[in-house]
Design a protein around this motif. Sequence first.
Motif, PDB file in Angstrom:
ATOM      1  N   TYR A   1       0.877  -1.179   0.000  1.00  0.00           N
ATOM      2  CA  TYR A   1       0.000   0.000   0.000  1.00  0.00           C
ATOM      3  C   TYR A   1       0.906   1.219   0.000  1.00  0.00           C
ATOM      4  N   ILE A   2       1.308   1.611  -1.210  1.00  0.00           N
ATOM      5  CA  ILE A   2       2.114   2.820  -1.370  1.00  0.00           C
ATOM      6  C   ILE A   2       1.162   4.002  -1.404  1.00  0.00           C
ATOM      7  N   VAL A   3       1.307   4.893  -0.445  1.00  0.00           N
ATOM      8  CA  VAL A   3       0.542   6.147  -0.417  1.00  0.00           C
ATOM      9  C   VAL A   3       1.577   7.261  -0.369  1.00  0.00           C
ATOM     10  N   GLY A   4       1.699   7.994  -1.468  1.00  0.00           N
ATOM     11  CA  GLY A   4       2.714   9.036  -1.561  1.00  0.00           C
ATOM     12  C   GLY A   4       2.079  10.393  -1.764  1.00  0.00           C
ATOM     13  N   ALA A   5       2.109  11.239  -0.742  1.00  0.00           N
ATOM     14  CA  ALA A   5       1.448  12.539  -0.788  1.00  0.00           C
ATOM     15  C   ALA A   5       2.431  13.633  -1.194  1.00  0.00           C
ATOM     16  N   GLY A   6       1.965  14.549  -2.040  1.00  0.00           N
ATOM     17  CA  GLY A   6       2.789  15.684  -2.434  1.00  0.00           C
ATOM     18  C   GLY A   6       4.081  15.252  -3.080  1.00  0.00           C
ATOM     19  N   GLY A   7       5.195  15.810  -2.599  1.00  0.00           N
ATOM     20  CA  GLY A   7       6.504  15.487  -3.170  1.00  0.00           C
ATOM     21  C   GLY A   7       6.889  14.034  -3.018  1.00  0.00           C
ATOM     22  N   ASN A   8       6.300  13.337  -2.042  1.00  0.00           N
ATOM     23  CA  ASN A   8       6.605  11.907  -1.880  1.00  0.00           C
ATOM     24  C   ASN A   8       6.144  11.091  -3.088  1.00  0.00           C
ATOM     25  N   GLY A   9       5.172  11.592  -3.810  1.00  0.00           N
ATOM     26  CA  GLY A   9       4.694  10.884  -4.997  1.00  0.00           C
ATOM     27  C   GLY A   9       5.735  10.796  -6.091  1.00  0.00           C
ATOM     28  N   ALA A  10       6.785  11.611  -5.999  1.00  0.00           N
ATOM     29  CA  ALA A  10       7.852  11.572  -6.996  1.00  0.00           C
ATOM     30  C   ALA A  10       8.827  10.427  -6.752  1.00  0.00           C
ATOM     31  N   PHE A  11       8.643   9.706  -5.625  1.00  0.00           N
ATOM     32  CA  PHE A  11       9.432   8.501  -5.365  1.00  0.00           C
ATOM     33  C   PHE A  11       8.582   7.303  -5.803  1.00  0.00           C
ATOM     34  N   PRO A  12       8.922   6.630  -6.916  1.00  0.00           N
ATOM     35  CA  PRO A  12       8.045   5.565  -7.428  1.00  0.00           C
ATOM     36  C   PRO A  12       7.722   4.489  -6.395  1.00  0.00           C
ATOM     37  N   HIS A  13       8.693   4.130  -5.538  1.00  0.00           N
ATOM     38  CA  HIS A  13       8.464   3.133  -4.504  1.00  0.00           C
ATOM     39  C   HIS A  13       8.567   3.782  -3.122  1.00  0.00           C
ATOM     40  N   HIS A  14       7.822   4.836  -2.931  1.00  0.00           N
ATOM     41  CA  HIS A  14       7.823   5.563  -1.664  1.00  0.00           C
ATOM     42  C   HIS A  14       7.451   4.649  -0.503  1.00  0.00           C
ATOM     43  N   GLN A  15       8.154   4.818   0.613  1.00  0.00           N
ATOM     44  CA  GLN A  15       7.835   4.094   1.835  1.00  0.00           C
ATOM     45  C   GLN A  15       6.774   4.883   2.604  1.00  0.00           C
ATOM     46  N   THR A  16       5.550   4.398   2.568  1.00  0.00           N
ATOM     47  CA  THR A  16       4.434   5.080   3.206  1.00  0.00           C
ATOM     48  C   THR A  16       4.775   5.401   4.662  1.00  0.00           C
ATOM     49  N   GLY A  17       4.485   6.648   5.081  1.00  0.00           N
ATOM     50  CA  GLY A  17       4.895   7.055   6.419  1.00  0.00           C
ATOM     51  C   GLY A  17       3.935   8.023   7.072  1.00  0.00           C
ATOM     52  N   GLU A  18       4.499   8.928   7.860  1.00  0.00           N
ATOM     53  CA  GLU A  18       3.689   9.830   8.681  1.00  0.00           C
ATOM     54  C   GLU A  18       3.484  11.209   8.047  1.00  0.00           C
ATOM     55  N   THR A  19       3.773  11.336   6.751  1.00  0.00           N
ATOM     56  CA  THR A  19       3.505  12.600   6.074  1.00  0.00           C
ATOM     57  C   THR A  19       2.007  12.902   6.113  1.00  0.00           C
ATOM     58  N   VAL A  20       1.667  14.137   6.466  1.00  0.00           N
ATOM     59  CA  VAL A  20       0.271  14.552   6.595  1.00  0.00           C
ATOM     60  C   VAL A  20      -0.248  15.057   5.255  1.00  0.00           C
ATOM     61  N   LEU A  21      -1.451  14.626   4.894  1.00  0.00           N
ATOM     62  CA  LEU A  21      -2.080  15.085   3.664  1.00  0.00           C
ATOM     63  C   LEU A  21      -2.512  16.542   3.818  1.00  0.00           C
ATOM     64  N   LYS A  22      -2.110  17.394   2.866  1.00  0.00           N
ATOM     65  CA  LYS A  22      -2.384  18.823   2.917  1.00  0.00           C
ATOM     66  C   LYS A  22      -3.236  19.244   1.725  1.00  0.00           C
ATOM     67  N   PRO A  23      -3.942  20.363   1.828  1.00  0.00           N
ATOM     68  CA  PRO A  23      -4.690  20.872   0.678  1.00  0.00           C
ATOM     69  C   PRO A  23      -3.765  21.043  -0.524  1.00  0.00           C
ATOM     70  N   GLY A  24      -4.223  20.602  -1.674  1.00  0.00           N
ATOM     71  CA  GLY A  24      -3.447  20.727  -2.894  1.00  0.00           C
ATOM     72  C   GLY A  24      -2.494  19.584  -3.163  1.00  0.00           C
ATOM     73  N   ASP A  25      -2.390  18.620  -2.254  1.00  0.00           N
ATOM     74  CA  ASP A  25      -1.502  17.479  -2.475  1.00  0.00           C
ATOM     75  C   ASP A  25      -2.066  16.555  -3.544  1.00  0.00           C
ATOM     76  N   ALA A  26      -1.199  16.145  -4.469  1.00  0.00           N
ATOM     77  CA  ALA A  26      -1.509  15.004  -5.327  1.00  0.00           C
ATOM     78  C   ALA A  26      -1.008  13.756  -4.620  1.00  0.00           C
ATOM     79  N   VAL A  27      -1.801  12.686  -4.622  1.00  0.00           N
ATOM     80  CA  VAL A  27      -1.478  11.488  -3.855  1.00  0.00           C
ATOM     81  C   VAL A  27      -1.438  10.274  -4.781  1.00  0.00           C
ATOM     82  N   VAL A  28      -0.267   9.637  -4.870  1.00  0.00           N
ATOM     83  CA  VAL A  28      -0.127   8.376  -5.594  1.00  0.00           C
ATOM     84  C   VAL A  28      -0.589   7.253  -4.673  1.00  0.00           C
TER      85      VAL A  28
END
Length: 361
Positions: A189-216
């Motif tokens: 379950y890769i959930v990559g919010a904002g700039g984390n979405g630019a990491f193809p295999h992002h390690q899902t973590g404690e990044t908080v979803l913010k207004p305007g975030d694109a989420v992979v």
Amino acid sequence: MTRIERLRAVMREQSVDLVALGAGAHLAWLTGLRPHADERPLLLCITQNYAGFLMPALEVDSARQHTDLPFHSWGDDVGPDAAFAELLSVSGGDGAKSIVLDETMRADFAALVQGALPDAARQFTATTVGALRMSKDADEYAILKRNALSADTAMRAAWAAMKVGMTENDVADVVRASFKEQGATPLFYIVGAGGNGAFPHHQTGETVLKPGDAVVMDIGGAMNGYSSDMTRMAVMGDAPEGYRAVHDIVERAVQAAMEAARPGVRAHVVDDAARAVISDAGYGAYFVHRTGHGMGIEVHETPYITAASQTVLEEGMVFSIEPGIYLPGRFGIRLEDIVILRGDGPEILSELPRDLRVIHG
């Protein structure tokens, strides 16, 4: 024709005398058996006239519930050598001149086989078990379709729960719970919010979803021994500047790959088609991975849809189509569907559109 019979037909065509498989996906596909795997040598050996197991005594009673194939068992007090010699003798494998080894087995298991047959020519499973696994039958299709629909449900559950202030891990928890409610085992379950979405295999973590975030959101679960895999995009309210134009490019790359995927075409042609759309739009440097991978018992298996792959695609093959564009510090976009190749092109297993999902709230 059973799968073992199909394997023997390929062995005859390629003059292979012995195939040796360890515990893993090849063995599961061939026999339905998923034995406990540890350091004790456990092998299935197949010749034209025999198929039997080198089986640790600890596993015999349990394994017998799942197969009628003969066992050559051994205990910790004596070791596997005599049982393996017996298996080779009974099967005729002791005279093998050409052997196929499971490339996923432990190195010491492979050494056991090669030590017993030092003069045999060795290859791996790519043109035998691996080749057979690439084309799925009707039963496998039904399981894969059910898995794809399960992923659809898990994705919808995540979208329904998402809101600004949640963490990536919070969203992943919803995905996991949905898979479990459906009787599936969550796999990733890769959930990559904002700039984390630019990491193809992002390690899902404690990044908080913010207004305007694109989420992979790249998710997968397993039921009945097979897997799902799907990637969709969501935005938290208004999309980032330039996002929609890039999303459209990736969608056009998906469509180009779908159009290129036909029986008889080499796999690289599908990658070429997706990559051309992205490169022509000026984002070639930001498409940093292959266009797809096969899927079945394993999430990643052959065929691989890469720029270098000469694999000829055949009807019944199941693989992903998942081009992406990853803009460091801004966002990433990947759109992924699993398809089964039919005579007239790919059939998408998911029923969830690839449209951008806008999350309000």
